[in-house]
Motif scaffolding. Structure first.
Motif: not given
Ligand SMILES: Nc1nc2c(ncn2[C@@H]2O[C@H](COP(=O)(O)OP(=O)(O)OP(=O)(O)O)[C@@H](O)[C@H]2O)c(=O)[nH]1
Length: 523
Positions: A19-25, A97-114
Motif C-alpha cells: 500500500g502507499d507510503g505512510a498508510s501504516g503498513k 487519505n483518499y489518494q492512498s485508497f485510489e492508489n490501491l488499484e495499482d497495488w492490486f494490479g501488481m498482485v494480479k499480474k504477479v
C-alpha cells in the motif's frame, strides 16, 4: 512423516503488506508482531520482515512471515519479486487519505499480474487503517465495501495505533489460507482494542516547569485540534461551540497531512496564551516554531475578532520577529510544497505586515467587521500607542506597504462601521471563469467594490470568500474571506481550505489548475 507429526508442525505463511507510503503498513506489522506502536514515521526502504506465531482454532499453529513492503517500491523492479509466492496479501490504505485508497488499484494490479499464472491465488484483504481517526475519514466505508465486493477481497478496518482489529485481520487471512473457519466468539476475542494511555498532566509539574513552552503549548494545540475534530468537519456549525474552533480548522488541514500555509500562534484566547506561554508580547520562540518542529506543516491563522486581536497581534509579531521562524516560514513557502492556504483574517494590517514580510500580496474580498468589546490586551496595546479613541485599535501604518491593493482598499474603510452580523450569515461569492461575483447582498453593503482588484483573475492562486461566525463563552468570532494573489499562491495552486460546502468552494475546487508558471515568470 506421519499426519500427526505434520499437524503439530507450524505452517509457514508468507503474508505481504502493500500500500502507499505512510498508510501504516509497518505500524500494522509492528502492532501485530510486537504489540507496539510508534508515532514517528520512518519510511521503509525496500522491505522489512516480521515473524509471528499464532494458533488457529483446532490447535493449528502457523508462523506468519510478514513482509512489510515499503510504499516507495511501487513502480520499482523488485516489487513483483517481493509479492511472488505470497499466500496472503494485505492491501493497506489510510482511511484519512483518499489518494492512498485510489492508489490501491495499482497495488492490486501488481498482485494480479504477479499471480496471473499461479494456480493458487493468494488470500487478499483490503485493510482500511487508522480508524482511530474516524473523524478525519475521507474514504467512505461503502467505497471500501464496493472495492471488496468487486474484487472478492476480505474487508477489514483496523487501527495500528489502538490495535483495533489488527490481530483479527492477520488471523483471518491465515485462517482463510489454511481453510480454517473462525467462529463468532473467536472473532470477537481477536477484536480487542488497545486503549490509549491516559496521561495525567497534573502529576508532572516538574516536567512542565522545566520546559513550559513546549509541553503546554503542545497540549493546548492538541486540545484545539481534538475539539475541532470532535465537532465534525470544519467549518461545520458545531464548530462554533468549540474553543478556537477555527483554529482547530487549520489543524484540520495540518493533521490531514495537507500542507497548509500557516501563521501566527494558533492561539486565540488571551487566557490560553497566558496559560501556555506567558503574555503575548513576551514571546520569543513562539508556537509557530513548535509547530514547525512537530507537525508535517503549519498553518496561517488570523482570528478575526477584536477580543483576541490584541493577543494575535502581539503573538504574530513576536513570533515572526524571531528570525528562525521567519526563515522557516520563508523556507517552506519558497519550497512551493504547499497545497493549501487556510487563512482566517483578523486584522488586515497585521496580515499585510506578515504577508509583506513574506513578499506575498494579499487582497481582501470582504472587509473585517468589529463589534466586540475591546479586550484588555487591546486596550493596553492602544494605550501604549497613545490611541485613546474607542473602536478598534488604529492601523499600524508603518507596517503597511501603502501601495499594495490590500492597503489601498482598506485604508479608509473603517473597520468599526458594521454591526455584528448574525452568526450564521454567509456571503459566499461565486467563481466563474476566473471572475468572482459577490451576491447582491454584498453589493448592497458596499462590499462589491472589492472584487475588482487587479490580478484577481490573473495570478489568482487561491480564493476564499465566506464568512461565518460563532460564539464561545460569550465571545463572537467571525472570519471573512479574501483572495490571495501573488507568486506564492500561484505556486501553491488553487486548493483552499474554506467552507468546503459553500457554493464558492464547490465551484472553485478543482476548477482551476495551478498556473504553469509563477506570475512573475510569465511573459
Ligand atoms: N493515528 C494513527 N496513526 C497511524 C496508524 N498507523 C500508522 N500511523 C502513523 O502513520 C505514519 C506512517 O506509518 P508507517 O507504519 O510507518 O507507514 P508505512 O505504510 O509503513 O509507510 P512506508 O514505510 O513509507 O511504506 C506513522 O507516523 C504512524 O505512527 C493508525 O492506525 N492510527
Amino acid at each position: 512423516m506421519s499426519d500427526s507429526e505434520e499437524d503439530s508442525q507450524d505452517r509457514q505463511l508468507k503474508i505481504v503488506i502493500i500500500g502507499d507510503g505512510a498508510s501504516g503498513k509497518t505500524s500494522l506489522a509492528t502492532r501485530f508482531a510486537q504489540e507496539a506502536f510508534g508515532k514517528q514515521y520512518k519510511q521503509t526502504i525496500g522491505l522489512d520482515f516480521f515473524l509471528k506465531r499464532i494458533t488457529l482454532p483446532g490447535n493449528l499453529n502457523a508462523t506468519l512471515q510478514v513482509w512489510d513492503i515499503g510504499g516507495q517500491t511501487i513502480g520499482g523492479k523488485m516489487l513483483d519479486k517481493y509479492i511472488y509466492g505470497a499466500q496472503g496479501v494485505l492491501l493497506v490504505y489510510d482511511i484519512t487519505n483518499y489518494q492512498s485508497f485510489e492508489n490501491l488499484e495499482d497495488w492490486f494490479g501488481m498482485v494480479k499480474k504477479v499471480n496471473e499464472e499461479s494456480e493458487v491465488q493468494p488470500v487478499i484483504s483490503l485493510v482500511g487503517n487508522k480508524i482511530d481517526l474516524e473523524h478525519m475519514r475521507t474514504v467512505k466505508a461503502d467505497k471500501h465495501q464496493r472495492f471488496c465486493q468487486e474484487n472478492g477481497l476480505i474487508s477489514h478496518f483496523v487501527s495500528a495505533k489502538t490495535g483495533d482489529s489488527v490481530f483479527l485481520c492477520f488471523q483471518r487471512v491465515a485462517a482463510d489460507i489454511l481453510g480454517v473457519k473462525l467462529n463468532k466468539a473467536e472473532i470477537e476475542q481477536s477484536q480487542r482494542v488497545v486503549k490509549a494511555d491516559i496521561v495525567n498532566y497534573s502529576q508532572e509539574p516538574v516536567a512542565r516547569t522545566v520546559n513550559p513552552p513546549r509541553s503546554s503549548m503542545c497540549a493546548v494545540h492538541l486540545q484545539f485540534a481534538t475539539a475541532a475534530f470532535l465537532s465534525g468537519p470544519f467549518p461545520k456549525r458545531k464548530e462554533e461551540k468549540v474553543v478556537a474552533g477555527i483554529n482547530g480548522g487549520a489543524y484540520w488541514s495540518v493533521l490531514r497531512r495537507r500542507p497548509a500555509v500557516a501563521f501566527t500562534s494558533g492561539v486565540t484566547m488571551p487566557a490560553q496564551v497566558e496559560r501556555a506561554q506567558g503574555t503575548p508580547g513576551e514571546r520569543g520562540a513562539g508556537p509557530t516554531e513548535k509547530l514547525l518542529r512537530d507537525l508535517p506543516s503549519f498553518f496561517v491563522f488570523f482570528c478575526f475578532k477584536r477580543t483576541v486581536k490584541a493577543a494575535v497581534y502581539g503573538v504574530a509579531r513576536a513570533a515572526l520577529r524571531s528570525a528562525a521562524e521567519r526563515d522557516a516560514l520563508q523556507h517552506i513557502w519558497s519550497q512551493g510544497n504547499l497545497t493549501t492556504v487556510c487563512v482566517v483574517v483578523n486584522w488586515w494590517c497585521e496580515l499585510a505586515w506578515v504577508f509583506k514580510s513574506l513578499r506575498v500580496e494579499v487582497t481582501l474580498m470582504n472587509r473585517p467587521r468589529c463589534g466586540d468589546s475591546l479586550h484588555p490586551c487591546a486596550k493596553e496595546e492602544r494605550e501604549r500607542r497613545g490611541d485613546h479613541r474607542s473602536g478598534p485599535p488604529t492601523v499600524n501604518k508603518p507596517l503597511l506597504d501603502q501601495s499594495s491593493p490590500l492597503s489601498q482598499s482598506f485604508h479608509h474603510r473603517g473597520v468599526r462601521t458594521e454591526k455584528r452580523q448574525d452568526s450564521e450569515e454567509r456571503l459566499p461569492g461565486t467563481w466563474r471563469d476566473g471572475t468572482v461575483s459577490l451576491p447582491e447582498e454584498a453589493e448592497r453593503r458596499g462590499l462589491a467594490g472589492m472584487r475588482d482588484h487587479q490580478g484577481l483573475d490573473q495570478d489568482l492562486g487561491g480564493l476564499l470568500v465566506s464568512r461565518a461566525g460563532g460564539g464561545h463563552r460569550g465571545v463572537r468570532k467571525r472570519w471573512c474571506g479574501f483572495v490571495c494573489t501573488g507568486q506564492a499562491l500561484a505556486a501553491i495552486g488553487p486548493s483552499i481550505i474554506c467552507d468546503r460546502a459553500g457554493p464558492l468552494s464547490r465551484s472553485f475546487r478543482g476548477r482551476r489548475p495551478p498556473p504553469a508558471a509563477l506570475p512573475s515568470e510569465r511573459p
